[in-house]
Design a protein around this motif. Sequence first.
Motif, PDB file in Angstrom:
ATOM      1  N   THR A  86       0.836  -1.213   0.000  1.00 53.73           N
ATOM      2  CA  THR A  86       0.000   0.000   0.000  1.00 53.73           C
ATOM      3  C   THR A  86       0.869   1.260   0.000  1.00 53.73           C
ATOM      4  N   GLN A  87       1.949   1.244   0.789  1.00 57.05           N
ATOM      5  CA  GLN A  87       2.834   2.415   0.782  1.00 57.05           C
ATOM      6  C   GLN A  87       3.404   2.652  -0.615  1.00 57.05           C
ATOM      7  N   GLY A  88       3.776   1.555  -1.289  1.00 55.42           N
ATOM      8  CA  GLY A  88       4.359   1.692  -2.626  1.00 55.42           C
ATOM      9  C   GLY A  88       3.368   2.260  -3.631  1.00 55.42           C
ATOM     10  N   ILE A  89       2.146   1.705  -3.646  1.00 55.49           N
ATOM     11  CA  ILE A  89       1.145   2.175  -4.612  1.00 55.49           C
ATOM     12  C   ILE A  89       0.784   3.640  -4.353  1.00 55.49           C
ATOM     13  N   LEU A  90       0.503   3.955  -3.077  1.00 55.46           N
ATOM     14  CA  LEU A  90       0.112   5.334  -2.762  1.00 55.46           C
ATOM     15  C   LEU A  90       1.248   6.309  -3.064  1.00 55.46           C
ATOM     16  N   GLY A  95       3.035  10.658  -5.559  1.00 52.18           N
ATOM     17  CA  GLY A  95       4.316  11.189  -6.023  1.00 52.18           C
ATOM     18  C   GLY A  95       4.211  11.739  -7.434  1.00 52.18           C
ATOM     19  N   TYR A  96       3.484  11.011  -8.297  1.00 53.01           N
ATOM     20  CA  TYR A  96       3.301  11.480  -9.671  1.00 53.01           C
ATOM     21  C   TYR A  96       2.501  12.781  -9.700  1.00 53.01           C
ATOM     22  N   ALA A  97       1.414  12.814  -8.937  1.00 57.33           N
ATOM     23  CA  ALA A  97       0.567  14.011  -8.933  1.00 57.33           C
ATOM     24  C   ALA A  97       1.358  15.229  -8.449  1.00 57.33           C
ATOM     25  N   PHE A  98       2.135  15.045  -7.385  1.00 53.88           N
ATOM     26  CA  PHE A  98       2.893  16.175  -6.849  1.00 53.88           C
ATOM     27  C   PHE A  98       4.014  16.602  -7.796  1.00 53.88           C
ATOM     28  N   ALA A  99       4.555  15.649  -8.546  1.00 51.82           N
ATOM     29  CA  ALA A  99       5.684  15.977  -9.416  1.00 51.82           C
ATOM     30  C   ALA A  99       5.214  16.524 -10.754  1.00 51.82           C
ATOM     31  N   ARG A 100       4.132  15.975 -11.297  1.00 55.88           N
ATOM     32  CA  ARG A 100       3.850  16.187 -12.713  1.00 55.88           C
ATOM     33  C   ARG A 100       2.488  16.762 -13.046  1.00 55.88           C
ATOM     34  N   MET A 101       1.640  17.023 -12.056  1.00 56.82           N
ATOM     35  CA  MET A 101       0.319  17.531 -12.393  1.00 56.82           C
ATOM     36  C   MET A 101       0.120  18.874 -11.727  1.00 56.82           C
ATOM     37  N   GLU A 102      -0.826  19.647 -12.282  1.00 58.78           N
ATOM     38  CA  GLU A 102      -1.121  20.933 -11.661  1.00 58.78           C
ATOM     39  C   GLU A 102      -2.562  20.937 -11.223  1.00 58.78           C
ATOM     40  N   GLY A 154       7.977   7.849   1.438  1.00 59.66           N
ATOM     41  CA  GLY A 154       7.776   7.216   0.145  1.00 59.66           C
ATOM     42  C   GLY A 154       7.293   8.218  -0.899  1.00 59.66           C
ATOM     43  N   ILE A 155       6.305   9.039  -0.516  1.00 55.22           N
ATOM     44  CA  ILE A 155       5.776  10.030  -1.466  1.00 55.22           C
ATOM     45  C   ILE A 155       6.877  11.010  -1.848  1.00 55.22           C
ATOM     46  N   PHE A 156       7.641  11.444  -0.849  1.00 58.92           N
ATOM     47  CA  PHE A 156       8.726  12.383  -1.106  1.00 58.92           C
ATOM     48  C   PHE A 156       9.743  11.793  -2.085  1.00 58.92           C
TER      49      PHE A 156
END
Lengths: 277, 294
Positions: A86-90, A95-102, A154-156
């Motif tokens: 679960t940690q990996g999937i979340l 992580g993608y949303a914070f890095a690549r989406m607005e 993990g998210i970081f």
Amino acid sequence: MRESDVHPTLRAGALALLVLIALVEVTPYLWMVSTSLKSLPEVIAFPPTLLPSEAMWSNYAEVWGSAPFGDYIANSVIIATSIMITQGILACLAGYAFARMEFPGRDAMFYAVIACLMIPPQVRFVSIFLLLDNFDLLDTYAAQILPHSVSALGIFLMRQAFLAVPQEIIDAAKVDGAGTLRIIFQIMLPMAAPTLTAFLLFSFVFHWNDYFWPLVVTLEETVRPLPLGVAMLREQGTGSRWHLIMAGNVILVAPLLVAFVLAQKRIVKAFVFASIK
Amino acid sequence: MPSASRIRRHLVGYALVLPSMALFAVFFIYPVLHTLYLSFFTWNLIEDPVYDGLGRYSKLLDDEVFREVLLNTLIYSLATVTLTMLGGLALAVLLNRKGRIFAVLQGAIFTSYIVSWVGVSLLWVWMLDPQYGLVNLVLRWIGVGAVDWLGDPDIALWTLVGVTVWKTIGYDMIIYMAGLQSIPDDLYEAASIDGASAWQQFVYITLPQLGPTTLFLLVTSMIMTFQGFDVVKVMTQGGPVNSTSIYVYFVYEQAFELFNVGYASAAVMVFFALVLAVTLAQFWMFDRSAQGGA
């Protein structure tokens, strides 16, 4: 410093000291294995014997029978694996949303995640215990998995990894009609694989070893993980059953030691990586 | 007005972070606020909570056991951090070489870091057994005589420091080693040509270059030792006579053995403040050293 700048005697002395330190680090494990194979009279014999005169493999059967070790191991596998997945999937999704989406509020939410990095389990346990009790969740897997199911670290880490992927790759995938989930898991993830595996390994080892949390939220033997079960061995009887306690301890420690010998480089790298990034 | 496709993209972003943010809210943010709330009450889990204002906090200040616990925590933390960092640095400098023997030595020293605290603690309770433990057998054999490692209130805390150093020194070593490997070789070459001795190279090149690594280890090790619990619970249960009771063990006892929920909550909030102070001090120092180094 360069090797050649150091005097040879000094170098030999340093090497001897290092070997001594390594011995101090390793001897307790050898002593543990030796004790676990001794008979009770041999455990308390003076002078002690370095090795058992006859290997008592029956100690392992005896300790295995004295507590539900099969349950302990299964519970540890279930709990540590569930948390890791679960940690990996979340971490990949967020992580993608914070890095690549607005989207509005993105940065504020990311700062909130960073703030959660600073809230250790020791700050959360009193309140979460009461919360779990309210929902009748004490003594369940959920009590041991849910509070750890998301990892700020993990998210970081995944955000950092996704930030490093060139924008053209994402654009090309979008032109091909790939959806967001496909972009994350089929295109981004292979490029961020070193980060993800390092984090997953770190997470698994940490929760496989955890003792504090299950101690707080469980009382039932049947849902408790291995470290708690082995620690209980000592509370069951009086002091001199050390051959059995050490046999239990071998069951706890050996899998990690074997994994470490097989994959030392990877594991060390994962720990350095998860720390310094 | 934002277009429909832009709104849709926003929604996808929210959908991706929502599960994580919900879990953070329930299992991180809410517990902190709830614990703060609980710290204003006297509550033993059975009767109704009674509002007590800041009474739990002033009781902490007056509690002699708590003061002893704070002192124990400070000693345990500072001693462990100092020894692991100095030892880890020395080991890193000496072992930062290629070759099989160095890989084996590194492995032997690092291994205990990934072994569980329970495993390590049980190992050492047996090693330090006053009568049959290997350590005292050796000490008696060489004529020093037996030491009551875990039973003597003047020694027990230092025994726990020793076990913690034994377990975690390999971590400081590998982190320092990663730091050493990032120092450019030509710095040493230039110094060597200028005739700098090995010691001068260490003091004027290695140490300053390792500054950020040192700061990182200082903070993480301090927080790790503040959170120490397993080693106490398994090896000494805080004894003899509270001499090894450290912060988290004290909170655990108050909450789960004495059921002083409000009191434990006040202690948790003070603990949280200490952890935050250490972390924020780190950010502040990083900022300063970044500006100074620019």
